[in-house]
Design an enzyme around this catalytic site. Structure first.
Site, PDB file in Angstrom:
ATOM      1  N   GLN A 101       0.844  -1.210   0.000  1.00 26.23           N
ATOM      2  CA  GLN A 101       0.000   0.000   0.000  1.00 26.23           C
ATOM      3  C   GLN A 101       0.873   1.252   0.000  1.00 26.23           C
ATOM      4  OE1 GLN A 101      -3.126  -0.065   3.062  1.00 26.23           O
ATOM      5  NE2 GLN A 101      -2.914  -2.278   3.139  1.00 26.23           N
ATOM      6  N   ASP A 123       4.238  -1.110  12.590  1.00 30.47           N
ATOM      7  CA  ASP A 123       3.035  -1.575  13.286  1.00 30.47           C
ATOM      8  C   ASP A 123       2.525  -0.479  14.224  1.00 30.47           C
ATOM      9  OD1 ASP A 123       1.143  -2.803  14.921  1.00 30.47           O
ATOM     10  OD2 ASP A 123       2.251  -4.684  15.039  1.00 30.47           O
ATOM     11  N   ALA A 124       1.225  -0.262  14.183  1.00 32.15           N
ATOM     12  CA  ALA A 124       0.587   0.756  15.023  1.00 32.15           C
ATOM     13  C   ALA A 124       0.851   0.543  16.508  1.00 32.15           C
ATOM     14  CB  ALA A 124      -0.925   0.717  14.768  1.00 32.15           C
ATOM     15  N   GLU A 141     -10.310   5.068  10.422  1.00 33.63           N
ATOM     16  CA  GLU A 141     -10.997   3.796  10.130  1.00 33.63           C
ATOM     17  C   GLU A 141     -10.032   2.601  10.026  1.00 33.63           C
ATOM     18  OE1 GLU A 141     -14.460   4.379   7.391  1.00 33.63           O
ATOM     19  OE2 GLU A 141     -14.000   2.374   6.713  1.00 33.63           O
ATOM     20  N   HIS A 145      -8.453  -3.038  13.204  1.00 28.58           N
ATOM     21  CA  HIS A 145      -7.527  -4.069  12.692  1.00 28.58           C
ATOM     22  C   HIS A 145      -6.296  -4.222  13.586  1.00 28.58           C
ATOM     23  CE1 HIS A 145      -9.445  -4.799   8.886  1.00 28.58           C
ATOM     24  NE2 HIS A 145      -9.147  -3.652   8.340  1.00 28.58           N
TER      25      HIS A 145
HETATM   26  C1  LIG Z   1      -9.825   0.614   6.188  1.00 27.90           C
HETATM   27  S1  LIG Z   1      -8.111   0.826   5.847  1.00 27.90           S
HETATM   28  C2  LIG Z   1      -7.983   2.573   6.142  1.00 27.90           C
HETATM   29  C3  LIG Z   1      -6.841   3.160   5.388  1.00 27.90           C
HETATM   30  C4  LIG Z   1      -6.690   4.679   5.546  1.00 27.90           C
HETATM   31  N1  LIG Z   1      -6.599   5.083   6.938  1.00 27.90           N
HETATM   32  C5  LIG Z   1      -7.811   5.401   4.880  1.00 27.90           C
HETATM   33  O1  LIG Z   1      -8.659   5.928   5.600  1.00 27.90           O
HETATM   34  O2  LIG Z   1      -7.834   5.458   3.628  1.00 27.90           O
HETATM   35  C6  LIG Z   1      -7.253   0.099   7.245  1.00 27.90           C
HETATM   36  C7  LIG Z   1      -5.747   0.246   7.185  1.00 27.90           C
HETATM   37  O3  LIG Z   1      -5.146  -0.203   8.419  1.00 27.90           O
HETATM   38  C8  LIG Z   1      -3.885  -0.789   8.093  1.00 27.90           C
HETATM   39  N2  LIG Z   1      -3.427  -1.616   9.225  1.00 27.90           N
HETATM   40  C9  LIG Z   1      -3.979  -2.762   9.687  1.00 27.90           C
HETATM   41  N3  LIG Z   1      -3.295  -3.229  10.741  1.00 27.90           N
HETATM   42  C10 LIG Z   1      -2.280  -2.356  10.982  1.00 27.90           C
HETATM   43  C11 LIG Z   1      -1.238  -2.271  11.962  1.00 27.90           C
HETATM   44  N4  LIG Z   1      -1.108  -3.190  12.920  1.00 27.90           N
HETATM   45  N5  LIG Z   1      -0.387  -1.229  11.893  1.00 27.90           N
HETATM   46  C12 LIG Z   1      -0.503  -0.284  10.926  1.00 27.90           C
HETATM   47  N6  LIG Z   1      -1.475  -0.302   9.985  1.00 27.90           N
HETATM   48  C13 LIG Z   1      -2.353  -1.319  10.004  1.00 27.90           C
HETATM   49  C14 LIG Z   1      -4.213  -1.579   6.844  1.00 27.90           C
HETATM   50  O4  LIG Z   1      -3.062  -1.998   6.141  1.00 27.90           O
HETATM   51  C15 LIG Z   1      -5.063  -0.551   6.086  1.00 27.90           C
HETATM   52  O5  LIG Z   1      -4.270   0.307   5.344  1.00 27.90           O
END
Ligand SMILES: C[S@@+](CC[C@H](N)C(=O)[O-])C[C@H]1O[C@@H](n2cnc3c(N)ncnc32)[C@H](O)[C@@H]1O
Length: 277
Positions: A101, A123-124, A141, A145
């Site tokens: 991404q 990682d968040a 949003e 996750h």
């Molecule tokens: C619904 S998308 C939202 C993307 C963006 N924030 C937007 O609004 O367009 C969820 C995002 O969370 C990311 N994500 C999931 N787990 C994550 C983690 N542990 N650390 C960082 N990012 C994460 C996914 O890769 C994805 O890009």
């Protein structure tokens, strides 16, 4: 890292489907309509609504020119792009677990207006940044996750400067439901999600992590046209093929979220929190 099926689908399909590209090539989240009954559900209308949602979240963090902003779970960089277009002199950092991404984000967003833009894998729940290094942390949003909301809040608090803001949008379980009725689910197309957090749990989490609550806004009704829009997309056929352009898991997974949202059991909130000065 466990991959999210909807991103596998988007990454494979974006370049061959113009409507999909306009709808989810920049922002990958629900739309926000100030007046839902005026939603026209055209592709441009949805793209504007998705833009509105990002702006609502970063406005809840009171972003000002010249600040440092971290967008966690930044997807294809839509919120960073929006900040880049509306502000000057920002240090913008997008963080995502999925390097694929970020490759797209880097191609799409070029810094303008004295801003700097950087996309980093991570990682968040283990943010690769120093203490007190950002004025604002955003999570549009995506928190459902993350492995743990608690760890993310502690990390956001750590990297924020005193007085800094954390703002996010999330699906919030109705307080009327027993807290164990929904929680960690694998929602097929959308992958692993924890949608068991209530408003009250957010208030408690803010307190435990030393944040003060600034904004808690229920925008469920402003997001509902998203479901009508997605349904119209699912029905559309691929231009060159006679089959519907969306996989059946997308239709079923979205329908499940729509039903609980229309029953008012799952709400959509924007929150913001401040670290003490
Ligand atoms: C619904 S998308 C939202 C993307 C963006 N924030 C937007 O609004 O367009 C969820 C995002 O969370 C990311 N994500 C999931 N787990 C994550 C983690 N542990 N650390 C960082 N990012 C994460 C996914 O890769 C994805 O890009």
């Amino acid at each position: 890292m466990k991959k999210l099926p909807y991103f596998d689908y988007l990454l494979a399909s974006l370049n061959e489907n113009n409507d999909l590209e306009k709808s989810f090539g920049r922002h990958v989240h629900w739309g926000y309509w100030e007046t839902p009954k005026l939603a026209t559900l055209s592709v441009d209308d949805f793209a504007q609504a998705a833009e509105n949602l990002s702006q609502l979240v970063f406005n809840a963090a009171d972003v000002k020119d010249g600040q440092s902003v971290l967008d966690v779970g930044c997807g294809f960089g839509g919120t960073i792009a929006s900040l880049n277009e509306t502000h000057r002199g920002l240090r913008l950092v997008g963080l995502n677990i999925d390097e694929r991404q970020l490759e797209r984000a880097r191609q799409q967003v070029e810094a303008i207006e004295n801003n700097t833009v950087e996309f980093q894998q991570g990682d968040a729940c283990a943010l690769p940044f120093a203490d007190n290094s950002f004025d604002v942390v955003l999570a549009v949003e995506c928190i459902f996750h993350f492995p743990s909301r608690e760890k993310f809040f502690n990390e956001a608090f750590r990297v924020l400067k005193p007085g800094g803001y954390l703002a996010l949008s999330d699906f919030v379980l109705s307080s009327l439901l027993p807290s164990r009725s929904l929680g960690k689910v694998n929602n097929g197309f959308f992958g692993d999600c924890d949608i068991g957090y209530t408003k009250e749990k957010y208030y408690a989490l803010a307190k435990e992590s030393n944040f003060s609550l600034c904004v808690d806004k229920d925008i469920t009704k402003n997001t509902l046209p998203t479901y009508n829009y997605l349904r119209s997309m699912f029905i559309k056929k691929d231009q060159n093929k006679s089959r519907p352009s969306s996989p059946m898991t997308a239709v079923l997974s979205t329908l499940a979220i729509e039903v609980v949202s229309r029953l008012n059991l799952l709400k959509y909130y924007v929150f913001s929190f401040q670290k003490p000065r």
